[in-house]
Scaffold this motif. Structure first.
Motif, PDB file in Angstrom:
ATOM      1  N   ILE A  67     -17.209  10.739   8.797  1.00 40.20           N
ATOM      2  CA  ILE A  67     -16.515   9.770   8.947  1.00 40.20           C
ATOM      3  C   ILE A  67     -17.266   8.333   8.761  1.00 40.20           C
ATOM      4  N   LYS A  68     -17.240   7.545   8.134  1.00 44.62           N
ATOM      5  CA  LYS A  68     -18.144   6.364   7.960  1.00 44.62           C
ATOM      6  C   LYS A  68     -17.453   5.016   8.339  1.00 44.62           C
ATOM      7  N   VAL A  69     -18.212   4.186   9.174  1.00 44.37           N
ATOM      8  CA  VAL A  69     -17.845   2.809   9.135  1.00 44.37           C
ATOM      9  C   VAL A  69     -18.840   2.137   8.528  1.00 44.37           C
ATOM     10  N   ALA A  70     -18.292   1.172   7.696  1.00 43.04           N
ATOM     11  CA  ALA A  70     -19.142   0.120   6.985  1.00 43.04           C
ATOM     12  C   ALA A  70     -19.003  -1.191   7.293  1.00 43.04           C
ATOM     13  N   GLY A  71     -20.081  -1.871   7.802  1.00 47.67           N
ATOM     14  CA  GLY A  71     -19.848  -3.195   8.329  1.00 47.67           C
ATOM     15  C   GLY A  71     -20.306  -4.118   7.305  1.00 47.67           C
ATOM     16  N   PHE A  72     -19.682  -5.153   6.748  1.00 45.48           N
ATOM     17  CA  PHE A  72     -19.673  -6.061   5.723  1.00 45.48           C
ATOM     18  C   PHE A  72     -19.940  -7.352   6.548  1.00 45.48           C
ATOM     19  N   PHE A  73     -21.036  -7.589   6.978  1.00 51.04           N
ATOM     20  CA  PHE A  73     -21.566  -8.939   7.870  1.00 51.04           C
ATOM     21  C   PHE A  73     -22.951  -8.931   8.021  1.00 51.04           C
ATOM     22  N   ASN A  74     -23.608 -10.007   8.185  1.00 53.85           N
ATOM     23  CA  ASN A  74     -24.825 -10.518   8.363  1.00 53.85           C
ATOM     24  C   ASN A  74     -25.498 -10.262   9.773  1.00 53.85           C
ATOM     25  N   PRO A  75     -26.243  -8.960   9.949  1.00 49.89           N
ATOM     26  CA  PRO A  75     -26.401  -8.686  11.507  1.00 49.89           C
ATOM     27  C   PRO A  75     -27.186  -9.859  12.253  1.00 49.89           C
ATOM     28  N   ASP A  76     -28.050 -10.822  11.438  1.00 51.21           N
ATOM     29  CA  ASP A  76     -28.822 -11.752  12.103  1.00 51.21           C
ATOM     30  C   ASP A  76     -27.808 -13.022  12.396  1.00 51.21           C
ATOM     31  N   SER A  77     -26.732 -13.161  11.762  1.00 47.25           N
ATOM     32  CA  SER A  77     -26.147 -14.534  12.209  1.00 47.25           C
ATOM     33  C   SER A  77     -24.998 -14.250  13.007  1.00 47.25           C
ATOM     34  N   ASP A  78     -24.159 -13.096  13.070  1.00 51.57           N
ATOM     35  CA  ASP A  78     -23.033 -13.132  13.906  1.00 51.57           C
ATOM     36  C   ASP A  78     -23.183 -12.165  14.857  1.00 51.57           C
TER      37      ASP A  78
END
Length: 172
Positions: A67-78
């Motif tokens: 099972i995969k959870v892909a995060g489409f976000f900038n880890p440094d900004s949010d």
């Protein structure tokens, strides 16, 4: 005589629901299903059918048996999205893989063949920096979640549990 009738009725009213719950718990079984998202389309943009069933897109990089959870976000900004993502990761780090997708959003969106990333409940486009996507063991997309919305992240956690339960029952 009235006391015995009242006591019998009270016992029946209190005990019957308990017996029903115990019976259902002992002999019943819960079945949960999760929807599939992103139907495969032909060159004309029409969904591909296999008989009467819709064929759904499989993420090529996710067909790994996990099972995969892909995060489409900038880890440094949010920080809020990162906090929700990390909490879900801690709960399921042994059962699922979690990754923050890096690179140009256009490349990632093309990789997942999603066009504009969309919330599964509505046609509202979620910005690239807030999106979480759940992919099952076969590579099918099973959910879209707004990483800033705590209720959506709770839904992600619940749906990962449902997927794990589905796979556990298939193994039996």
């Amino acid at each position: 005589m009235q006391k015995y009738i009242k006591a019998g009725m009270l016992t029946l009213v209190l005990a019957l629901p308990a017996f029903i719950v115990l019976f259902l718990h002992s002999f019943g079984e819960n079945h949960f299903e999760l929807p599939y998202f992103v139907p495969a389309v032909d060159a004309a943009g029409k969904p591909i059918l296999n008989g009467k069933d819709t064929v759904f897109y499989q993420v090529p990089s996710a067909v790994q048996g996990t099972i995969k959870v892909a995060g489409f976000f900038n880890p440094d900004s949010d920080a809020v999205v990162r906090q929700h993502f990390d909490r879900a990761k801690k709960l399921f780090e042994k059962e699922a893989s979690f990754s923050v997708e890096k690179g140009a959003p256009e490349l990632l969106i093309d990789t997942y063949k999603l066009g504009n990333l969309k919330n599964g409940k509505s046609k509202q486009t979620i910005p690239y920096n807030e999106q979480l996507v759940l992919v099952d063991k076969q590579g099918y997309i099973r959910g879209f979640y707004n990483g800033k919305d705590e209720k959506d992240v709770e839904r992600l956690v619940t749906e990962i549990s449902v997927l794990l339960d589905i796979y556990q029952k298939k193994e039996k």
